[in-house]
Design an enzyme around this catalytic site. Structure first.
Site, PDB file in Angstrom:
ATOM      1  N   ASP A  34       0.817  -1.339  -0.030  1.00 48.92           N
ATOM      2  CA  ASP A  34      -0.019  -0.272   0.126  1.00 48.92           C
ATOM      3  C   ASP A  34       0.987   1.242  -0.087  1.00 48.92           C
ATOM      4  O   ASP A  34       1.572   1.567   0.740  1.00 48.92           O
ATOM      5  CB  ASP A  34      -0.832  -0.009   1.067  1.00 48.92           C
ATOM      6  CG  ASP A  34      -1.996   1.249   1.315  1.00 48.92           C
ATOM      7  OD1 ASP A  34      -2.032   1.859   0.344  1.00 48.92           O
ATOM      8  OD2 ASP A  34      -2.631   1.384   2.157  1.00 48.92           O
ATOM      9  N   PHE A  35       0.883   1.980  -0.912  1.00 46.31           N
ATOM     10  CA  PHE A  35       1.522   3.234  -1.233  1.00 46.31           C
ATOM     11  C   PHE A  35       0.892   4.528  -0.414  1.00 46.31           C
ATOM     12  O   PHE A  35       1.821   5.382  -0.499  1.00 46.31           O
ATOM     13  CB  PHE A  35       1.774   3.713  -2.547  1.00 46.31           C
ATOM     14  CG  PHE A  35       3.085   3.023  -3.330  1.00 46.31           C
ATOM     15  CD1 PHE A  35       4.045   3.965  -4.124  1.00 46.31           C
ATOM     16  CD2 PHE A  35       3.502   1.867  -2.997  1.00 46.31           C
ATOM     17  CE1 PHE A  35       5.313   3.630  -4.404  1.00 46.31           C
ATOM     18  CE2 PHE A  35       4.914   1.300  -3.397  1.00 46.31           C
ATOM     19  CZ  PHE A  35       5.692   2.290  -4.180  1.00 46.31           C
ATOM     20  N   TYR A 123      -0.552  17.360  -9.989  1.00 49.84           N
ATOM     21  CA  TYR A 123       0.117  15.971 -10.525  1.00 49.84           C
ATOM     22  C   TYR A 123       1.695  16.554 -10.765  1.00 49.84           C
ATOM     23  O   TYR A 123       2.513  15.696 -10.055  1.00 49.84           O
ATOM     24  CB  TYR A 123      -0.406  15.364 -11.560  1.00 49.84           C
ATOM     25  CG  TYR A 123       0.174  14.386 -12.364  1.00 49.84           C
ATOM     26  CD1 TYR A 123       0.492  13.418 -11.671  1.00 49.84           C
ATOM     27  CD2 TYR A 123       0.739  14.670 -13.701  1.00 49.84           C
ATOM     28  CE1 TYR A 123       1.256  12.158 -12.229  1.00 49.84           C
ATOM     29  CE2 TYR A 123       1.557  13.738 -14.072  1.00 49.84           C
ATOM     30  CZ  TYR A 123       1.802  12.263 -13.448  1.00 49.84           C
ATOM     31  OH  TYR A 123       2.506  11.522 -13.994  1.00 49.84           O
TER      32      TYR A 123
END
Length: 240
Positions: A34-35, A123
């Site tokens: 899990d990042f 982003y």
């Protein structure tokens, strides 16, 4: 050599192509590591102790990154810091993928590795923060900035164009966005080149740092979509 390599994000389009190059590597999908939790990342690295870590995991939805700000930051920056810090402890090389979104897109010519960065969306900002974390915490790094990636999987422009055409839906594509479409297979071969060089003990050492790499054609999204449709029609006609 492959069992000395750890790949994060193995089920993504880029991760799949790199996993094909290194079939015996240790691989973690999003479900397996899990990042959103940097402790999980560090624990995995320190347990396995690979010589090379390839990070293909990222939050790449540009539009949603403006909404899900915390998650984007965790995956694109905080997770990269955890990789860099843990890799430093075990003296591992980190190969990490970044994006041309770290630039503002105003250049009329190609960007170089030394071009000033100026991301204009969340982003790009989080990806640049990830770059800086890696550079700060681990000297042994290769950062590959790339553009308009497409390959296996559904999370890319090529797939979306094909799907719309097959479903006979109207397709609206802008003609003012320009980039260089890049195949995941090309990126995978570049990674292999870096890793081969890294393990060549008797030759010149690998030069760490940032590398810009993309396809060699600059094209608008509109023209790119037209090319995809032309290839589709040609393929369908040849298989009738």
């Amino acid at each position: 050599m492959s069992n000395q390599i750890l790949i994060f994000g193995c089920n993504g389009q880029l991760g799949k192509s790199i996993s094909d190059i290194f079939p015996n590597s240790i691989k973690f999908s999003r479900a397996e590591c899990d990042f959103n939790n940097s402790k999980n990342i560090s624990a995995s690295i320190l347990k396995i102790k690979p010589e090379v870590i390839i990070n293909c995991a990222a939050y790449t939805d540009v539009n949603n990154s403006e909404i899900d700000i915390k998650k984007t930051l965790k995956i694109n920056s905080i997770a990269v810091k955890a990789i860099a810090f843990s890799a430093k402890i075990i003296d591992a090389l980190v190969i990490h993928f970044s994006t041309d979104y770290v630039f503002d897109g105003s250049n009329s010519s190609s960007y170089t590795e030394n071009s000033p960065t100026y991301p204009i969306n969340n982003y790009g900002k989080t990806k640049l923060k990830g770059e800086k974390k890696l550079v700060k915490f681990n000297d042994k790094h290769i950062i590959i900035r790339t553009s308009w990636v497409y390959g296996q999987g559904k999370n890319n422009f090529v797939y979306k164009v094909i799907k719309n055409i097959q479903q006979k839906k109207k397709l609206a594509v802008v003609d003012y966005e320009f980039g260089s479409p890049t195949q995941t297979k090309s990126l995978a071969f570049i990674v292999k080149m870096f890793i081969d060089k890294y393990f060549e003990k008797s030759k010149k050492k690998l030069e760490y740092g940032i590398y810009n790499f993309s396809g060699n054609v600059r094209i608008s999204r509109y023209t790119f979509a037209k090319k995809i449709i032309e290839i589709m029609k040609s393929y369908n006609e040849s298989n009738d």
